[in-house]
Write a protein that holds these residues in place. Structure first.
Motif, mmCIF file in Angstrom:
data_model
loop_
_atom_site.group_PDB
_atom_site.id
_atom_site.type_symbol
_atom_site.label_atom_id
_atom_site.label_comp_id
_atom_site.label_asym_id
_atom_site.label_seq_id
_atom_site.Cartn_x
_atom_site.Cartn_y
_atom_site.Cartn_z
ATOM 1 N N GLU A 186 49.222 -27.480 -74.736
ATOM 2 C CA GLU A 186 48.335 -26.509 -74.089
ATOM 3 C C GLU A 186 47.873 -27.012 -72.733
ATOM 4 N N SER A 210 50.969 -27.007 -70.129
ATOM 5 C CA SER A 210 51.717 -25.756 -69.935
ATOM 6 C C SER A 210 51.318 -25.000 -68.673
ATOM 7 N N PRO A 243 49.593 -19.888 -72.035
ATOM 8 C CA PRO A 243 49.869 -19.205 -73.286
ATOM 9 C C PRO A 243 48.705 -19.306 -74.258
ATOM 10 N N SER A 300 46.943 -20.445 -77.664
ATOM 11 C CA SER A 300 47.031 -21.778 -78.265
ATOM 12 C C SER A 300 47.239 -21.695 -79.773
ATOM 13 N N ASP A 301 48.062 -20.762 -80.214
ATOM 14 C CA ASP A 301 48.350 -20.664 -81.637
ATOM 15 C C ASP A 301 49.479 -21.625 -82.010
ATOM 16 N N ASP A 333 52.469 -21.167 -83.292
ATOM 17 C CA ASP A 333 53.818 -20.791 -82.858
ATOM 18 C C ASP A 333 54.050 -21.123 -81.385
ATOM 19 N N THR A 334 53.067 -20.859 -80.547
ATOM 20 C CA THR A 334 53.201 -21.165 -79.123
ATOM 21 C C THR A 334 53.320 -22.663 -78.917
ATOM 22 N N ARG A 335 52.474 -23.434 -79.611
ATOM 23 C CA ARG A 335 52.570 -24.897 -79.499
ATOM 24 C C ARG A 335 53.948 -25.381 -79.933
ATOM 25 N N TRP A 375 56.819 -23.772 -79.686
ATOM 26 C CA TRP A 375 57.777 -23.467 -78.625
ATOM 27 C C TRP A 375 57.612 -24.414 -77.443
#
Length: 126
Positions: free
Chosen positions: A29, A32, A40, A42-43, A45-47, A49
């Motif tokens: 996070e 990025s 993005p 900070s859930d 799934d995003t972490r 990716w």
């Protein structure tokens, strides 16, 4: 001796991309925002990716260092030319997604250009 500067720059590129990749693995996070896209969510799934990007970066840097240590300058140059696709693709993705044009060109575009120049210098240094 005429390939010492391109070899040093190639080694610097490899180490820098490994360090950047480690930041994406450890604190995705936080790093990025430097990529050029909107920060993005900070859930989980995003972490995940973003960590994939970190793995890609670390592996790319290690491949380049491995080629530099085990092969000749020409091979390292060829690897740099092939890997120049990565920052070009990142730049294109940022521009196509409405991200920061300045970061797309100044970070990814310049990285791509430097990789191309150093790669060509290494190929022709043999």
């Amino acid at each position: 001796m005429h390939d010492a500067i391109p070899l040093a720059v190639a080694a610097l590129i490899a180490v820098a991309i490994i360090v950047i990749g480690c930041f994406y693995l450890v604190s995705p996070e936080r790093i990025s925002g430097t990529f050029g896209l909107k920060p993005p969510a900070s859930d989980a799934d995003t972490r995940a990716w973003l960590r994939l990007k970190g793995i890609r970066d670390v592996a790319s840097g290690l491949v380049l260092l491995t080629m530099m240590l085990t092969a000749n300058s020409r091979t390292g140059g060829i690897v740099l030319l092939v890997f120049a696709i990565i920052p070009f693709g990142d730049m294109s993705n940022i521009l196509g997604s409405g991200g920061s044009k300045s970061k797309a060109f100044s970070v990814h575009g310049v990285s791509c250009a430097v990789m191309l120049v150093v790669g060509l210098l290494l190929i022709h240094a043999v």
